[in-house]
Every structure is written in structure tokens, then in C-alpha cells.
Design an enzyme around this catalytic site. Structure first.
Site, mmCIF file in Angstrom:
data_model
loop_
_atom_site.group_PDB
_atom_site.id
_atom_site.type_symbol
_atom_site.label_atom_id
_atom_site.label_comp_id
_atom_site.label_asym_id
_atom_site.label_seq_id
_atom_site.Cartn_x
_atom_site.Cartn_y
_atom_site.Cartn_z
ATOM 1 N N ASP A 97 29.284 39.029 34.987
ATOM 2 C CA ASP A 97 29.724 38.068 35.986
ATOM 3 C C ASP A 97 28.872 36.805 35.818
ATOM 4 O O ASP A 97 27.897 36.780 35.061
ATOM 5 C CB ASP A 97 29.646 38.638 37.408
ATOM 6 C CG ASP A 97 30.620 37.904 38.340
ATOM 7 O OD1 ASP A 97 31.090 36.806 37.982
ATOM 8 O OD2 ASP A 97 30.915 38.411 39.437
HETATM 9 C C1 NOJ Z 1 31.962 34.956 40.059
HETATM 10 C C2 NOJ Z 1 32.902 35.961 40.626
HETATM 11 O O1 NOJ Z 1 32.198 37.065 41.170
HETATM 12 C C3 NOJ Z 1 33.908 36.470 39.626
HETATM 13 O O2 NOJ Z 1 34.823 37.302 40.263
HETATM 14 C C4 NOJ Z 1 34.585 35.319 38.944
HETATM 15 O O3 NOJ Z 1 35.561 35.792 38.051
HETATM 16 C C5 NOJ Z 1 33.546 34.489 38.249
HETATM 17 N N1 NOJ Z 1 32.592 33.974 39.209
HETATM 18 C C6 NOJ Z 1 34.159 33.336 37.455
HETATM 19 O O4 NOJ Z 1 34.660 32.385 38.303
#
Ligand code: NOJ
Length: 716
Positions: free
Chosen positions: A250
Site C-alpha cells: 500500500d
Molecule cells: C492507499 C489506500 O489504502 C489504497 O487502498 C489505495 O489503493 C492507495 N492508497 C492508492 O491510492
């Protein structure tokens, strides 16, 4: 791979965000395009549009090995055409419609140069304080697993390689939805049994449906950050489940292992993450900065890098990017898909199916409930509330606003105006803002009500009050909105309340005092049309709650499939020496699976193919469902079982099957289910998945609180 230098390989594992859109804490560290040219970037997120993706891809083609970039984006509930938020879609219990929604989102995104969506989010959550509940399928593992499968199939269509199919990504692996206190990014701590039984199955379902990628999560689980978790990523995902797709971290979660206190520095974080099975580094720059040195010093074997790079390159091959790196970046296809009217029709259909009718009591004066609205030539309607004319809120979190939204997104006002031709008889008053304590609009709201025959009040959250980093400790209706509803009810006019939100909210006064309540979540581009379809009876609501609605925050975590204690509560009044609060009924405000219709359904005569079966045999279950009301309607027939006594304590009931059926007024249908050993099985103490002999109770009905039941025995 043999043609690539170590530097080039590590470059493939590096994912950067563009500066166009930010979905996390941006790192401004200089010119990114040069790095693409040098082969130091494998993937980008947040670059959208055929033109932009093409021009970046052209730069990637100037790199030594000409390896195309992979463009990723959070296409969560639509891209150009915004569909209902995923939690709302889950309320439809309509897997075909959910798959179609993802299919359309994928085709629009693919037309804009996107290869990969960070969806579906398949995190189970039992805590509505957590802002990200809007993004998942709710609290139930069985429903959540089926929806995970439907969404993966929708995004990936006929398979990677088609120009309208994009890679799906099951996230966040794992147990992110169990963050303590509902606080985003927080710790999770749970038994292995619960992890396997409640939180992992939707991921497994996604893997079995062929999901191309999995994103790990920000949280630690039982002390080990998911990003550095070998058990989750290597033993379970890539090992036991044989997942051969790509694992992405993430945003910044590799570097954040230092904040967790799990890694000493960036090099240590990079080492831990790659060894644990995280293939691609989103926005930490830990891999690109550290892995070369770690390999040279023999701290990380090059074979580990090779495995990760292989997973990335395989996806680029499967997408056809090595044949034509620009095949998704096609401006004419983008234009053609931009205003496809069939997409709007599908969005309206999905939105109607997502709406949940919470209450529609008989109004004595009328001799019938308020909904569907009975509108005569002279009827005047007051539309009151801070969300009546809202536009972008309807899109909800994780959506894109387009320059023509003011024309395209159908507000509640516009939807009702279109339907209720005599717009001169439509009166508007805002009443109050969503937040704050300014009551100066109340007088006009009362006036509007007094001039009308029916008052429709639209209240709720703003579209950005739920979503990532949007946890709330209080989930009551914000501001003075409940007070506004009280003012309107006090006029004596019949009041319908519409509640728009990205999570279950608490609204007890309304629930007790307003005769008709409709939960509309965030429904996307076609919101106003869909709500008007329901209000005026062109669509009979059939949505069922995918999450339990608490009476107050003090009941959280709250979910229908809890374990009984040694002192179970019997009813809402008796709290003496039983598991209960002394100041609150034990039951939720609205249970999981609940939702009304304009018609009524009756369940009769559950029949089983046998009273006793041998373990391993299946059992057929039949029930008669009758539409006993006046309208044609769809009902979600739900089947729950309870393993009465087992080697481990089992839930009071668990959803094991459901079917959505359409019944004409007066019609009876026989609905049939098949239960196999799988539905009777659970994760044993040693994590074996197996069924045990004994008594099973079986419940069938229109919500998790149904009392229509029977029992059967399973023999060894
Ligand atoms: C953080 C989020 O937790 C995740 O779900 C997302 O896909 C990413 N950022 C990218 O935006």
C-alpha cells in the site's frame, strides 16, 4: 529477464504516483520522467487519460529495455460513470448487477489508458466508525466472498489481453477492516481462527476468481505489519493458495514499517518487505533506493528479486503491452466510451437496487404508508435539507469529478423534478448545513413544509465524510440535521426522510418518529433518478443491509454472527446477569440483511430432503415464499445455519446461501437451496476446515433476524 541489469529489474518493482492526483501523502523528490527514461520506474498510479498515459509511455519506450509502464488507478465504483459506493452495491445482493458495474468501470478506465485498478476492497468490517466501510461489501464473509468474485470477474472481463479488461486488485491483505477502535491504519490483533474464518475467505475467493494482484495493508496483525508478513504473503497467499499474480504494497507501507518500530531503517524495511513477498513498492522508494545494495551485499538473494520482477513482467505480457505499449491509450476509444448511454442506464439500475427501505409504517390518516408517493394533480411536495441540491456528494469518496458533473450528475432535486412534472408544485428549502449549529434556515423550511402536502427531507453525511482516513468517533447525523427533521415533523405534515451516507449512521429519533425512512448511501451519477424511481413507485426497493446498524456507538463492534456467551441475552428488556448493557437494548437498530419492500413477503413450510444426513452428504432445503402484498417485488431469501454444539464456540447464526427472487402480487414460489459439507464446516483449532457431527439449526427469511426455522442432524 536475462537481458536486464539488476538496476533495471529493481526499477520494475518501483511504483510512483503522478502529481496530477494525490491519494496519499505526496513525496516531491524531483523529476520523475527522467527516472522513467532510465528504466527506474515499473508502474505509475494516478495518471489518467489516453493522452497523458501515452506521453509517459513514450518516455518509457526511450529506456534501454523499452519495458512499458503499468498504469494503475483507484477505480473503485466507476470511472467516468460513477456507480453507487461499493457498500451500497453490496446492499443489492445482486451479483450480476455488481459484476456489470465493475465491467463498465473497467471498460471506461481501460479506454483512458488505465491497466490496473486497486479494487475490489474485500475487507470485512464490523465497525461503522471506520471510514472505509464505504469501500467494501460490509460485515459478512459469505456475501463478501461472492461479491469479491463478482467484482474481479467484472474488472477482468474475458481476461487480460482484451482491451476492455483491466487487472483487479484484492485489498488490503489482510485484516485491515479490523483496525482497533475503527481508526484507520490502526493495529489489528486477532486469533488465527478468526483471521482464517472471517477475514481471509474473500481474498481466497478473489484469488480463485483469478485476481491479477493483491495489495497488502497498512496495519500490523498480531504484531507483524502486513507488508512485512511472510506468513500472510508467502505461506498463505503465494503458498497455500498458489497465487501467481503480483503483490503490491500500500502507499508508503514499506517505509512505514519504520514507524511501526518493525524495521530499523529503509534498507531494513525493503529487505523485510521483499523477503516477505511484497513484489512492488508503492511510493516508499525503498526498493529502488535499497535493493541493489542489499543484493550486492548478499543480504537479499537476487532470486527473490527475480521472482518479483517475473510477476510484474508477466502481467505486462498478459495485458499485451509488449506487443503494443499504447493499446490502452487510445483517444478515439476514450471518446467513444465517454458518454455511452448504456452505462448511465446500468448505473441507474444499480443505484435503484442499492437503496434500502428502512421504514414505511402505515399512516393512520391515509390508511396506507407514505411510500410510494401518491401524487394527485394538486399535490405539493416540499424537498428540504442540505443534500437536496447536492451534486458531487452523490459521487461519494473514491470517485472522479468531471468538468460536466453539474449537468451529468443527477441531484435529488433534478430527479424528482423530472418525475414530478408539475415542478411549480415543488418547493425547496435547505433548512441547514450538513454541519454546524446555524438554525436560521429552519423558519423557511417550516414554511415550505406548511405550504406542501408531503415533505421529503434529505439528510446525511457529506460525500467525503467516509472513505480513507475518514474515521469518526461519533456516527450520529452530523450538525443539527436531526433537529431540522424534528421541526418538520412538528408541522404535522407527513414526512419522508432520505439518508445519504457512506456508512451506517445513528439516527434514533428519526427511526422512532418518522413513518418512512429510505437509506440511499451514495448512489453516483444517476442518484437523483434512482431515488425518484423509488419514491414514486417506479421501482419497488429490495435492498438489504450489508452491515448491522447500531443504536449507538457504544454497541460497536456489532455484527449479526456473534458468539453466544455463557449468559446470553434473551430479549431487549432483561439485562440482569446476562451479556447486555443496562442502558441500552441489546438488539441493533437494524439488523444485517434487513430491508423492506412496498409489498410484503411470507415464508412458510421449510422442507428438508432429510432430517438426518451423514457428514459429507448434501441436504436440499425448500421454502415457500409468498408475495402477500399489492406490488410486484424482489426479495432476497436468506438462509442461515447454526452449529448448535461443536468443539469450538460457533456463531449464533451464519449466512450460508441466498437467492433473489421476483414475485408478482399474490404469487408463491418455492425457493430451493443445497447445503453441502462446506457450508457446515469451520476452521478447527488446528485450522483444518472440517464439519463436525451434531445438531444444526437452519433459519430462512428476509433478514438475519428471521425466526422461521427448522433443524437437522449430521451423523459421523
Ligand atoms: C492507499 C489506500 O489504502 C489504497 O487502498 C489505495 O489503493 C492507495 N492508497 C492508492 O491510492
Amino acid at each position: 529477464m536475462s537481458l536486464m541489469t539488476l538496476e533495471e529489474k529493481v526499477g520494475q518493482l518501483n511504483q510512483l504516483s503522478s502529481d496530477f492526483i494525490s491519494t496519499g501523502p505526496i513525496t516531491c523528490d524531483g523529476e520523475k520522467q527522467d527516472r522513467v527514461r532510465q528504466g527506474k520506474v515499473g508502474s505509475y498510479l494516478n495518471v489518467t487519460g489516453a493522452a497523458r498515459t501515452r506521453s509517459l509511455q513514450e518516455i518509457a519506450m526511450q529506456s534501454r529495455r523499452k519495458i512499458p509502464l503499468l498504469f494503475a488507478q483507484d477505480v473503485i465504483h466507476g470511472y467516468r460513470t460513477i456507480f453507487p459506493i461499493p457498500l451500497a452495491e453490496a446492499a443489492s445482493w445482486d451479483l450480476a448487477a455488481i459484476e456489470r458495474s465493475a465491467r463498465i468501470a473497467a471498460s471506461e478506465a481501460a479506454g483512458s489508458g488505465i491497466h490496473w485498478t486497486f479494487a475490489p476492497m474485500v475487507d470485512i468490517s464490523r465497525d461503522p466508525r471506520w471510514g472505509r466501510v464505504m469501500e467494501g461489501a460490509g460485515e459478512d464473509t459469505y456475501l463478501g466472498s461472492l461479491i469479491a468474485e463478482a467484482r474481479v470477474k467484472g474488472f477482468q472481463g474475458k481476461g487480460l489481453g482484451q482491451v476492455d479488461a483491466i487487472m483487479a486488485c484484492a485489498k488490503h491483505f489482510a485484516a485491515y477492516g479490523a483496525a482497533e477502535g475503527g481508526r484507520d491504519y490502526n493495529t489489528t490483533d486477532m486469533s488465527m481462527r478468526r483471521l482464517h474464518e472471517v477475514y481471509l475467505p474473500p481474498f481466497k475467493a478473489a484469488v480463485e476468481a483469478g485476481v491479477s494482484s493483491v495489495m497488502n495493508s497498512f496495519n500490523d496483525i498480531n504484531g507483524i505489519p502486513a507488508t512485512g508478513n511472510t506468513y500472510l504473503q508467502r505461506t498463505i497467499l503465494k503458498g497455500k493458495w498458489n497465487f501467481n499474480g503480483l503483490v503490491v504494497s500500500d502507499w508508503g507501507s514499506i517505509g512505514e514499517m519504520i514507524n511501526h518500530g518493525y524495521a530499523t531503517d529503509t534498507a531494513d524495511a525493503a529487505k523485510r518487505a521483499i523477503i516477505a513477498g511484497s513484489d512492488m513498492d508503492m511510493e516508499s522508494r525503498a526498493y529502488v533506493g535499497q535493493l541493489i545494495e542489499l543484493v550486492k551485499r548478499k543480504i537479499v538473494p537476487e532470486s527473490v528479486i527475480d521472482e518479483a520482477v517475473c510477476r510484474v513482467l508477466n502481467k505486462k505480457f498478459e495485458l499485451g503491452l509488449f506487443d503494443d505499449p499504447y493499446r490502452f491509450s487510445d483517444e478515439s476509444r476514450e471518446k467513444a466510451i465517454w458518454n455511452d448511454p448504456t452505462h448511465l442506464e446500468a448505473a441507474r439500475d444499480m443505484a435503484k437496487k442499492s437503496i434500502v427501505l428502512l421504514k414505511n409504517d402505515l399512516v393512520k390518516k391515509l390508511g396506507k404508508p407514505l411510500l410510494p408517493l401518491d401524487v394527485f394533480g394538486s399535490t405539493k411536495i416540499a424537498l428540504v435539507g442540505p443534500l437536496v441540491k447536492a451534486i458531487s456528494d452523490n459521487n461519494g469518496f473514491w470517485s472522479y469529478s468531471w468538468p460536466d458533473d453539474s449537468v451529468r450528475v443527477v441531484s435529488l432535486w433534478k430527479g424528482v423534478e423530472r418525475k414530478f412534472k408539475a415542478s411549480k408544485d415543488l418547493i425547496y428549502a435547505k433548512g441547514c448545513e450538513l454541519e454546524g449549529a446555524d438554525t436560521s434556515g429552519f423558519a423557511a423550511a417550516r414554511q415550505a413544509a406548511l405550504k406542501s402536502d408531503i415533505v421529503i427531507v434529505s439528510v446525511g453525511e457529506s460525500g467525503s465524510m467516509s472513505g480513507e482516513a475518514k474515521s469518526r468517533s461519533e456516527i450520529h447525523l452530523p450538525g443539527i440535521q436531526e433537529q431540522l427533521v424534528k421541526e418538520l415533523v412538528a408541522t404535522g405534515k407527513p414526512v419522508v426522510v432520505l439518508i445519504s451516507a457512506g456508512r451506517p449512521l445513528v439516527f434514533n429519533w428519526i427511526a422512532d418518529n418518522v413513518p418512512s425512512i429510505v437509506y440511499t448511501w451514495w448512489l453516483g451519477t444517476e442518484a437523483g433518478n434512482a431515488i425518484a424511481d423509488v419514491l414514486f413507485g417506479d421501482h419497488n426497493p429490495s435492498g438489504k443491509l450489508p452491515m448491522t446498524f447500531p443504536r449507538t456507538e457504544g454497541q460497536i463492534p456489532i455484527y449479526y454472527n456473534y458468539f453466544n456467551t455463557g449468559r446470553p441475552f434473551k430479549n431487549d428488556k432483561d439485562f440482569n446477569y446476562v451479556t447486555a448493557y443496562t442502558d441500552l437494548p441489546n438488539s441493533p437498530r437494524y439488523p444485517f440483511g434487513y430491508g423492506l419492500s412496498y409489498t410484503t413477503f411470507e415464508y412458510r413450510n421449510i422442507r428438508l430432503s432429510a432430517d438426518t444426513i451423514n457428514l459429507g452428504e448434501s441436504i436440499k432445503v425448500k421454502v415457500n415464499v409468498t408475495n402477500s402484498g399489492k406490488y410486484v417485488g424482489d426479495e432476497v431469501v436468506q438462509l442461515y445455519i447454526q452449529d448448535v454444539a461443536a468443539s469450538l464456540v460457533r456463531p449464533v447464526r451464519e449466512l450460508k446461501a441466498f437467492k433473489k427472487v421476483r414475485l408478482m402480487s399474490g404469487e408463491t414460489k418455492e425457493v430451493e437451496f443445497l447445503l453441502t459439507e462446506k457450508e457446515l464446516s469451520f476452521f478447527q483449532e488446528d485450522l483444518r476446515f472440517a464439519a463436525e457431527p451434531g445438531l444444526f439449526n437452519l433459519f430462512i427469511g428476509g433478514s438475519s433476524h428471521t425466526s422461521v426455522h427448522t433443524s437437522f442432524y449430521a451423523k459421523e
